[in-house]
Write a protein that holds these residues in place. Structure first.
Motif, PDB file in Angstrom:
ATOM      1  N   TRP A   1     -10.397 -35.726 -18.144  1.00 46.97           N
ATOM      2  CA  TRP A   1      -9.586 -34.861 -17.311  1.00 46.97           C
ATOM      3  C   TRP A   1      -9.944 -33.422 -17.601  1.00 46.97           C
ATOM      4  O   TRP A   1      -9.786 -32.942 -18.710  1.00 46.97           O
ATOM      5  N   ASN A   2     -10.450 -32.744 -16.608  1.00 44.14           N
ATOM      6  CA  ASN A   2     -10.834 -31.346 -16.748  1.00 44.14           C
ATOM      7  C   ASN A   2     -10.113 -30.560 -15.667  1.00 44.14           C
ATOM      8  O   ASN A   2     -10.485 -30.605 -14.502  1.00 44.14           O
ATOM      9  N   GLN A   3      -9.080 -29.838 -16.065  1.00 43.19           N
ATOM     10  CA  GLN A   3      -8.282 -29.083 -15.110  1.00 43.19           C
ATOM     11  C   GLN A   3      -9.093 -27.994 -14.421  1.00 43.19           C
ATOM     12  O   GLN A   3      -8.739 -27.569 -13.333  1.00 43.19           O
ATOM     13  N   GLU A   4     -10.168 -27.544 -15.047  1.00 43.44           N
ATOM     14  CA  GLU A   4     -10.960 -26.475 -14.450  1.00 43.44           C
ATOM     15  C   GLU A   4     -11.426 -26.857 -13.053  1.00 43.44           C
ATOM     16  O   GLU A   4     -11.510 -26.013 -12.167  1.00 43.44           O
ATOM     17  N   GLU A   5     -11.712 -28.145 -12.841  1.00 39.09           N
ATOM     18  CA  GLU A   5     -12.145 -28.600 -11.525  1.00 39.09           C
ATOM     19  C   GLU A   5     -11.054 -28.415 -10.479  1.00 39.09           C
ATOM     20  O   GLU A   5     -11.343 -28.300  -9.297  1.00 39.09           O
ATOM     21  N   GLU A   6      -9.808 -28.394 -10.893  1.00 36.02           N
ATOM     22  CA  GLU A   6      -8.687 -28.248  -9.975  1.00 36.02           C
ATOM     23  C   GLU A   6      -8.301 -26.794  -9.747  1.00 36.02           C
ATOM     24  O   GLU A   6      -7.521 -26.506  -8.852  1.00 36.02           O
ATOM     25  N   LEU A   7      -8.842 -25.879 -10.531  1.00 37.24           N
ATOM     26  CA  LEU A   7      -8.495 -24.475 -10.396  1.00 37.24           C
ATOM     27  C   LEU A   7      -9.068 -23.877  -9.119  1.00 37.24           C
ATOM     28  O   LEU A   7     -10.157 -24.249  -8.687  1.00 37.24           O
ATOM     29  N   THR A   8      -8.330 -22.961  -8.552  1.00 33.65           N
ATOM     30  CA  THR A   8      -8.816 -22.202  -7.404  1.00 33.65           C
ATOM     31  C   THR A   8      -8.453 -20.738  -7.638  1.00 33.65           C
ATOM     32  O   THR A   8      -7.631 -20.414  -8.493  1.00 33.65           O
ATOM     33  N   ASP A   9      -9.087 -19.881  -6.864  1.00 30.44           N
ATOM     34  CA  ASP A   9      -8.747 -18.463  -6.902  1.00 30.44           C
ATOM     35  C   ASP A   9      -7.818 -18.163  -5.725  1.00 30.44           C
ATOM     36  O   ASP A   9      -7.944 -18.759  -4.651  1.00 30.44           O
ATOM     37  N   ASP A  10      -6.895 -17.253  -5.937  1.00 34.76           N
ATOM     38  CA  ASP A  10      -5.979 -16.863  -4.866  1.00 34.76           C
ATOM     39  C   ASP A  10      -6.649 -15.771  -4.038  1.00 34.76           C
ATOM     40  O   ASP A  10      -6.668 -14.605  -4.420  1.00 34.76           O
ATOM     41  N   ASP A  11      -7.206 -16.170  -2.917  1.00 35.57           N
ATOM     42  CA  ASP A  11      -7.875 -15.223  -2.018  1.00 35.57           C
ATOM     43  C   ASP A  11      -7.010 -14.871  -0.816  1.00 35.57           C
ATOM     44  O   ASP A  11      -7.503 -14.315   0.171  1.00 35.57           O
ATOM     45  N   SER A  12      -5.714 -15.183  -0.876  1.00 35.29           N
ATOM     46  CA  SER A  12      -4.828 -14.997   0.276  1.00 35.29           C
ATOM     47  C   SER A  12      -4.649 -13.537   0.682  1.00 35.29           C
ATOM     48  O   SER A  12      -4.311 -13.255   1.827  1.00 35.29           O
TER      49      SER A  12
ATOM     50  N   PRO B   1     -14.757  -5.258  -3.097  1.00 36.71           N
ATOM     51  CA  PRO B   1     -14.818  -4.896  -4.526  1.00 36.71           C
ATOM     52  C   PRO B   1     -13.643  -5.383  -5.365  1.00 36.71           C
ATOM     53  O   PRO B   1     -13.728  -5.372  -6.593  1.00 36.71           O
ATOM     54  N   GLN B   2     -12.588  -5.872  -4.747  1.00 36.13           N
ATOM     55  CA  GLN B   2     -11.432  -6.340  -5.505  1.00 36.13           C
ATOM     56  C   GLN B   2     -11.435  -7.843  -5.719  1.00 36.13           C
ATOM     57  O   GLN B   2     -10.498  -8.394  -6.291  1.00 36.13           O
ATOM     58  N   ARG B   3     -12.511  -8.508  -5.302  1.00 34.27           N
ATOM     59  CA  ARG B   3     -12.620  -9.969  -5.479  1.00 34.27           C
ATOM     60  C   ARG B   3     -13.456 -10.253  -6.719  1.00 34.27           C
ATOM     61  O   ARG B   3     -14.574  -9.794  -6.858  1.00 34.27           O
ATOM     62  N   ALA B   4     -12.941 -11.065  -7.609  1.00 40.88           N
ATOM     63  CA  ALA B   4     -13.554 -11.294  -8.925  1.00 40.88           C
ATOM     64  C   ALA B   4     -14.814 -12.147  -8.882  1.00 40.88           C
ATOM     65  O   ALA B   4     -15.723 -11.973  -9.701  1.00 40.88           O
ATOM     66  N   SER B   5     -14.906 -13.082  -7.968  1.00 39.64           N
ATOM     67  CA  SER B   5     -15.970 -14.077  -7.970  1.00 39.64           C
ATOM     68  C   SER B   5     -17.380 -13.487  -7.957  1.00 39.64           C
ATOM     69  O   SER B   5     -18.263 -13.939  -8.691  1.00 39.64           O
ATOM     70  N   ALA B   6     -17.624 -12.488  -7.129  1.00 41.40           N
ATOM     71  CA  ALA B   6     -18.974 -11.908  -7.036  1.00 41.40           C
ATOM     72  C   ALA B   6     -19.384 -11.238  -8.353  1.00 41.40           C
ATOM     73  O   ALA B   6     -20.560 -11.280  -8.722  1.00 41.40           O
TER      74      ALA B   6
ATOM     75  N   SER C   1      -9.176 -10.879 -11.727  1.00 42.26           N
ATOM     76  CA  SER C   1      -8.535 -12.189 -11.532  1.00 42.26           C
ATOM     77  C   SER C   1      -7.155 -12.256 -12.173  1.00 42.26           C
ATOM     78  O   SER C   1      -6.419 -13.216 -11.946  1.00 42.26           O
ATOM     79  N   GLY C   2      -6.843 -11.274 -12.995  1.00 41.06           N
ATOM     80  CA  GLY C   2      -5.570 -11.305 -13.708  1.00 41.06           C
ATOM     81  C   GLY C   2      -5.547 -12.372 -14.790  1.00 41.06           C
ATOM     82  O   GLY C   2      -4.483 -12.782 -15.239  1.00 41.06           O
ATOM     83  N   GLY C   3      -6.732 -12.845 -15.168  1.00 39.53           N
ATOM     84  CA  GLY C   3      -6.816 -13.880 -16.202  1.00 39.53           C
ATOM     85  C   GLY C   3      -6.361 -15.246 -15.734  1.00 39.53           C
ATOM     86  O   GLY C   3      -6.043 -16.108 -16.532  1.00 39.53           O
TER      87      GLY C   3
END
Length: 189
Positions: free
Chosen positions: A26-37, A78-83, A111-113
């Motif tokens: 079980w790896n929760q990281e696979e279930e994580l998403t970023d809030d891009d709303s 510029p405010q999106r962490a992924s790039a 990302s706010g951690g």
């Protein structure tokens, strides 16, 4: 009937190299998403496309093209962490470790951690810190990423904390001796 906490304790005892509470498979990281709303949907789609093209370019070994694509994504949003996280990997592959760390710190901050990007950036920064023999800081990053669900980060945190592994191993040996006591030899007459 054992509770989930009881099972976690038993897993820690009988698998001392496994972090406490780890659930195999079980790896929760696979279930994580970023809030891009908060981002414009169409612009977000374009930025994600730039990032995917950048990842493809990096995988193909064209680091210069990848850097340009990630730079475009950052300029567009510029405010999106992924790039920043993706550009950090390209910078690292290009030999720019300081630039990679700078981008990882920006990704963690934006990302706010929380979320997938934060988890990935913490793991990646932890690895760079570990390579630089800054193990205390690396362990802190791995522990933060582990709380976000990264199984790899949990393993790294344990590897950097030999006392936890040693304590678990000693406890497992005691339990094993209790289960399988040595039978004293009786003198033959």
């Amino acid at each position: 009937m054992a509770t989930e906490h009881d099972r976690a304790v038993l897993r820690a005892i009988f698998n001392p190299s496994s972090p406490f509470g780890d659930v195999p498979g079980w790896n929760q990281e696979e279930e994580l998403t970023d809030d891009d709303s908060a981002f414009d949907t169409e612009l977000l789609r374009q930025v994600k496309e730039l990032e995917m093209r950048g990842v493809s370019a990096a995988e193909a070994g064209d680091l210069q093209a990848a850097l340009q694509l990630f730079n475009q994504a950052i300029q567009s949003m510029p405010q999106r962490a992924s790039a920043y996280n993706n550009r950090a990997q390209t910078r690292r592959l290009h030999g720019d470790t300081a630039g990679a760390v700078e981008d990882l710190e920006k990704a963690i901050s934006l990302s706010g951690g929380a979320g997938r990007t934060a988890c990935q950036a913490l793991v990646q920064r932890g690895l760079l810190l570990r390579l630089a023999h800054q193990n205390d800081q690396a362990r802190a990053d791995f522990e933060r990423a582990a709380t976000l669900g990264s199984e790899f980060a949990r393993q790294q945190a344990v590897a950097l904390n030999p006392y936890a592994a040693l304590c678990n191993k000693m406890l497992a040996e005691v339990i094993d001796k209790l289960r399988n006591p040595e039978v004293p030899e009786t003198p033959s007459s």
